[in-house]
Design a protein around this motif. Structure first.
Motif, PDB file in Angstrom:
ATOM      1  N   LEU A 162       0.794  -1.229   0.000  1.00  0.00           N
ATOM      2  CA  LEU A 162       0.000   0.000   0.000  1.00  0.00           C
ATOM      3  C   LEU A 162       0.827   1.280   0.000  1.00  0.00           C
ATOM      4  N   VAL A 163       2.106   1.185   0.377  1.00  0.00           N
ATOM      5  CA  VAL A 163       2.908   2.399   0.563  1.00  0.00           C
ATOM      6  C   VAL A 163       4.070   2.420  -0.423  1.00  0.00           C
ATOM      7  N   ALA A 164       4.287   3.591  -1.033  1.00  0.00           N
ATOM      8  CA  ALA A 164       5.418   3.763  -1.936  1.00  0.00           C
ATOM      9  C   ALA A 164       6.730   3.638  -1.180  1.00  0.00           C
ATOM     10  N   GLU A 165       7.784   3.212  -1.885  1.00  0.00           N
ATOM     11  CA  GLU A 165       9.049   2.909  -1.232  1.00  0.00           C
ATOM     12  C   GLU A 165       9.661   4.106  -0.531  1.00  0.00           C
ATOM     13  N   ASP A 166       9.461   5.314  -1.063  1.00  0.00           N
ATOM     14  CA  ASP A 166      10.113   6.469  -0.467  1.00  0.00           C
ATOM     15  C   ASP A 166       9.482   6.869   0.860  1.00  0.00           C
ATOM     16  N   ARG A 167       8.357   6.238   1.223  1.00  0.00           N
ATOM     17  CA  ARG A 167       7.704   6.508   2.508  1.00  0.00           C
ATOM     18  C   ARG A 167       7.537   5.236   3.336  1.00  0.00           C
ATOM     19  N   ARG A 168       8.084   4.131   2.855  1.00  0.00           N
ATOM     20  CA  ARG A 168       7.798   2.857   3.501  1.00  0.00           C
ATOM     21  C   ARG A 168       8.453   2.713   4.864  1.00  0.00           C
ATOM     22  N   GLY A 169       9.606   3.355   5.060  1.00  0.00           N
ATOM     23  CA  GLY A 169      10.255   3.275   6.361  1.00  0.00           C
ATOM     24  C   GLY A 169       9.393   3.879   7.449  1.00  0.00           C
ATOM     25  N   GLU A 170       8.832   5.068   7.183  1.00  0.00           N
ATOM     26  CA  GLU A 170       7.956   5.709   8.151  1.00  0.00           C
ATOM     27  C   GLU A 170       6.702   4.888   8.379  1.00  0.00           C
ATOM     28  N   ALA A 171       6.138   4.339   7.283  1.00  0.00           N
ATOM     29  CA  ALA A 171       4.924   3.535   7.404  1.00  0.00           C
ATOM     30  C   ALA A 171       5.183   2.277   8.223  1.00  0.00           C
ATOM     31  N   GLN A 184      -8.596   1.886  -1.937  1.00  0.00           N
ATOM     32  CA  GLN A 184      -7.531   2.747  -1.445  1.00  0.00           C
ATOM     33  C   GLN A 184      -7.526   4.055  -2.223  1.00  0.00           C
ATOM     34  N   ARG A 185      -7.398   5.158  -1.505  1.00  0.00           N
ATOM     35  CA  ARG A 185      -7.225   6.458  -2.140  1.00  0.00           C
ATOM     36  C   ARG A 185      -5.747   6.723  -2.291  1.00  0.00           C
ATOM     37  N   PRO A 186      -5.230   6.856  -3.532  1.00  0.00           N
ATOM     38  CA  PRO A 186      -3.787   6.960  -3.727  1.00  0.00           C
ATOM     39  C   PRO A 186      -3.197   8.148  -2.996  1.00  0.00           C
ATOM     40  N   ALA A 187      -2.060   7.911  -2.355  1.00  0.00           N
ATOM     41  CA  ALA A 187      -1.345   8.988  -1.688  1.00  0.00           C
ATOM     42  C   ALA A 187      -0.523   9.752  -2.701  1.00  0.00           C
ATOM     43  N   PRO A 188      -0.166  11.022  -2.443  1.00  0.00           N
ATOM     44  CA  PRO A 188       0.601  11.812  -3.391  1.00  0.00           C
ATOM     45  C   PRO A 188       1.899  11.149  -3.804  1.00  0.00           C
ATOM     46  N   THR A 189       2.628  10.526  -2.839  1.00  0.00           N
ATOM     47  CA  THR A 189       3.884   9.888  -3.195  1.00  0.00           C
ATOM     48  C   THR A 189       3.658   8.675  -4.063  1.00  0.00           C
ATOM     49  N   ALA A 190       2.536   7.988  -3.887  1.00  0.00           N
ATOM     50  CA  ALA A 190       2.258   6.814  -4.691  1.00  0.00           C
ATOM     51  C   ALA A 190       2.058   7.212  -6.141  1.00  0.00           C
ATOM     52  N   ALA A 191       1.564   8.408  -6.370  1.00  0.00           N
ATOM     53  CA  ALA A 191       1.375   8.869  -7.735  1.00  0.00           C
ATOM     54  C   ALA A 191       2.715   9.099  -8.412  1.00  0.00           C
ATOM     55  N   LEU A 192       3.720   9.542  -7.640  1.00  0.00           N
ATOM     56  CA  LEU A 192       5.041   9.778  -8.204  1.00  0.00           C
ATOM     57  C   LEU A 192       5.832   8.491  -8.349  1.00  0.00           C
ATOM     58  N   HIS A 193       5.709   7.630  -7.309  1.00  0.00           N
ATOM     59  CA  HIS A 193       6.493   6.404  -7.298  1.00  0.00           C
ATOM     60  C   HIS A 193       5.570   5.226  -7.009  1.00  0.00           C
ATOM     61  N   PRO A 194       4.866   4.674  -7.972  1.00  0.00           N
ATOM     62  CA  PRO A 194       3.962   3.559  -7.698  1.00  0.00           C
ATOM     63  C   PRO A 194       4.729   2.357  -7.196  1.00  0.00           C
ATOM     64  N   THR A 195       4.095   1.616  -6.305  1.00  0.00           N
ATOM     65  CA  THR A 195       4.719   0.395  -5.812  1.00  0.00           C
ATOM     66  C   THR A 195       4.825  -0.600  -6.940  1.00  0.00           C
ATOM     67  N   ARG A 196       5.874  -1.427  -6.839  1.00  0.00           N
ATOM     68  CA  ARG A 196       6.104  -2.352  -7.934  1.00  0.00           C
ATOM     69  C   ARG A 196       5.199  -3.562  -7.839  1.00  0.00           C
TER      70      ARG A 196
END
Length: 433
Positions: free
Chosen positions: A358-367, A421-433
């Motif tokens: 559910l979370v893009a990689e650039d925010r996954r540590g915080e999540a 799921q409502r896409p998060a802003p970061t997910a729009a830039l970096h979709p999960t693989r």
């Protein structure tokens, strides 16, 4: 089921090494809980309630610090983010055993805040190294290895406390954890795909600021409109602070809290049941049966071709905890713990997999940090909830209470699982693989 997926996954050197590093990094703190309890009771000559207070303070520190540590990993990189933890682990747990009880509480809080974030780092790295359905197997192997660590760690802690000393034992925990942090820094597992640009070079699209939103929304004294405006401002503020947070992810956090609650409540119930019957010496038998069942359940779940909703797994584990309330002997307690134990590792594996999806990689540590906080919060709530009911009604009340609460959380999570799921802003830039 396809058990060959385990062989194929373990052939990947980076995954195999990461799982081994994870076990090494987690082992010292798996012994810390029992060492702290015995240190307060035996060395400081305090009661079990005061020992529980120290454990609670550590838990609060971990719950508060985990998101911050995860955010730091996302922004500064793994090696720089782990430096404060390595220093704090070595210093605090070398000093804490020599402190009087009031100062031990302070040290425990600080130690919890700076705890080495091994759990979230390993899960985050697995989410990068493994993709698709193999993530389920990878997170299951991680959950199984954790179960094995927590079967052996407390036993080592008891030996250190009874045969050597709790002071030396806690000091060794600090030194070993700091060494594990250095090892983790040396190994430096990837926390982001190489194909993705660094988070610092790609600014995340942020929603309008609170000041701008206020200028657009506030302009009427109509009460319903003002309430709507305040609600919108609050929602935008949350989305600005946590742009990756979506409703499905909130549900996963709730499920994680429910899992922690039922697990810690069950542990307290088992200890109380054996202590009341005078069979506390057979505690290891019940815990081995419980943890071994979790390992078996994890192996079975990791071999599945399709995921199972974590909410459904939590509901099953909670309902299967109820029979423990009717156990009349150590053997019955061990046997009744097996069905619920079979779903322990699968719940944790499924929830971790869901966070990674559910979370893009650039925010996954915080999540992952927030996920760890949710799990830790559940653990912190489950023990006192079970304890209160045990004092009033007996062990059966503790088992029943945590089972009912976790069942409700599982039903709620399963009922709303299809909300998109409502896409998060970061997910729009970096979709999960």
């Amino acid at each position: 089921m396809n058990f060959a997926v385990y062989r194929d996954l373990l052939r990947i050197r980076s995954v195999r090494t990461l799982l081994i590093v994870g076990m090494i990094a987690r082992f010292p703190h798996s012994a810390a809980g029992v060492l702290l309890t015995l240190h307060v009771v035996q060395t400081l000559d305090r009661g079990y309630a005061e020992a529980g207070a120290v454990a609670a303070v550590v838990t609060i520190g971990i719950a508060v610090g985990a998101p911050w540590r995860g955010r730091r990993i996302d922004s500064a990189g793994l090696r720089r983010a782990l430096i404060p933890s390595v220093i704090a682990e070595a210093v605090i747990w070398s000093v804490a055993p020599h402190l009087p009880y009031p100062w031990l509480l302070v040290a425990a809080l600080v130690g919890g805040l700076f705890t080495l974030p091994a759990f979230s780092v390993i899960r985050q790295a697995l989410g990068v190294l493994v993709e698709g359905d193999r993530r389920r197997t990878a997170f299951t192997l991680d959950a199984i290895s954790t179960e094995m660590v927590f079967m052996a760690g407390p036993a080592v802690g008891v030996v250190l406390a009874t045969q050597v000393s709790t002071v030396l034992g806690l000091t060794l925990v600090g030194v070993a954890t700091a060494s594990a942090g250095l090892f983790l820094m040396w190994f430096n597992p990837p926390t982001r795909s190489e194909q993705l640009p660094d988070a610092a070079t790609v600014p995340a699209a942020a929603p309008a600021g609170v000041g701008e939103a206020a200028a657009d929304l506030i302009g009427t004294r109509d009460a319903p409109t003002e309430r709507l405006a305040r609600h919108t401002l609050l929602r935008r503020g949350v989305r600005r602070a946590l742009p990756w947070l979506t409703f499905p992810l909130v549900i996963v956090m709730v499920i994680a809290a429910g899992a922690g609650l039922v697990l810690s409540g069950t542990e307290v119930g088992i200890v109380a049941a054996l202590e009341i019957s005078g069979d506390e010496g057979q505690l290891g038998l019940v815990f081995v049966a419980w943890c071994a069942a979790s390992v078996v359940g994890g192996l079975l779940y990791g071999a599945l071709h399709r995921p199972v909703p974590p909410s459904l797994l939590l509901l099953g584990m909670a309902l299967l905890t109820v029979p423990l309330a009717f156990a009349d002997s150590t053997l019955e307690l061990a046997l009744f713990s097996i069905p619920a134990g079979l779903l322990c590792a699968p719940v944790l594996s499924a929830a971790s997999e869901k966070v990674a999806d559910l979370v893009a990689e650039d925010r996954r540590g915080e999540a992952m940090g927030w996920y760890g906080s949710a799990l830790t919060s559940g653990v912190a709530l489950g023990a006192p909830l079970a304890g209160v009911l045990i004092d009033v009604t007996g062990p059966w009340g503790g088992f029943t209470a945590v089972a009912v609460v976790s069942s409700i959380l599982g039903v709620v999570g399963f009922s709303v699982r299809n909300i998109r799921q409502r896409p998060a802003p970061t997910a729009a830039l970096h979709p999960t693989r």
